[in-house]
Design a protein around this motif. Structure first.
Motif, short mmCIF file in Angstrom:
data_model
loop_
_atom_site.label_atom_id
_atom_site.label_comp_id
_atom_site.label_asym_id
_atom_site.label_seq_id
_atom_site.Cartn_x
_atom_site.Cartn_y
_atom_site.Cartn_z
N VAL A 41 0.89 -1.16 0.00
CA VAL A 41 0.00 0.00 0.00
C VAL A 41 0.92 1.21 0.00
O VAL A 41 1.89 1.24 0.76
N VAL A 79 1.51 5.54 -0.02
CA VAL A 79 1.04 6.90 0.18
C VAL A 79 2.21 7.82 -0.14
O VAL A 79 3.36 7.39 -0.18
N PRO A 92 -6.50 10.80 -1.22
CA PRO A 92 -7.87 10.42 -1.59
C PRO A 92 -8.89 11.02 -0.63
O PRO A 92 -8.58 11.40 0.47
N HIS A 96 -11.38 9.23 0.37
CA HIS A 96 -11.93 8.05 1.02
C HIS A 96 -10.77 7.31 1.68
O HIS A 96 -9.61 7.58 1.41
N SER A 97 -11.08 6.36 2.54
CA SER A 97 -10.02 5.60 3.21
C SER A 97 -9.26 4.77 2.19
O SER A 97 -9.86 4.09 1.36
N SER A 98 -7.96 4.84 2.26
CA SER A 98 -7.17 4.05 1.33
C SER A 98 -6.78 2.70 1.93
O SER A 98 -6.49 1.78 1.22
N PHE A 99 -6.80 2.61 3.25
CA PHE A 99 -6.61 1.30 3.87
C PHE A 99 -7.13 1.31 5.29
O PHE A 99 -7.39 2.37 5.86
N TYR A 154 -4.19 11.46 3.91
CA TYR A 154 -4.53 10.07 3.67
C TYR A 154 -5.27 9.52 4.87
O TYR A 154 -4.85 9.70 6.01
#
Length: 131
Positions: free
Chosen positions: A9, A11, A72, A74-77, A123
């Protein structure tokens, strides 16, 4: 041929050291064996079977992609915590350290303690645990 496996993942960060501080609050180890750190890229220690967290400087990502990175909306993880109390404790640590708690811990209708925090670049990271 096997199916692809989630390996990392990623960022980006305007201030890579500040990003390191945020993700260390969530339990990532940037000092142990296997951690990597340069001026433009860092990765914490990765446990067996865990995907890597890759943090790249915003300058490097702009150089590679030709455009400035944008966090983003929205939540990326999401991070699975051991207990509802750990969700609360991590959200509190994030807030005390000067980062943003976007959604305070709450008991979600789907049976989890849930919170959303944001790093310095925006993030979003969900913290959750079964109730």
């Amino acid at each position: 041929m096997g199916k692809p496996v989630l390996d990392a993942v990623a960022v980006s960060a305007a201030d890579i050291e500040r990003a390191k501080t945020f993700y260390a609050l969530l339990g990532f180890d940037f000092e142990g064996e296997g951690a990597f750190h340069s001026d433009d890229h860092m990765e914490p220690v990765r446990g067996a079977g865990e995907p890597r967290l890759m943090i790249d400087s915003a300058a490097l990502m702009e150089k590679l992609t030709g455009e400035a990175p944008r966090a983003p909306n929205h939540s990326s993880f999401a991070m699975l915590c051991d207990s509802p109390a750990q969700v609360d404790a991590l959200a509190a640590k994030v807030e005390v350290a000067g980062f943003t708690v976007l959604v305070a811990p709450w008991d979600a209708f789907w049976g989890q303690r849930y919170a959303t925090v944001a790093d310095a670049d925006g993030y979003r990271v969900d913290l959750f645990a079964p109730l």
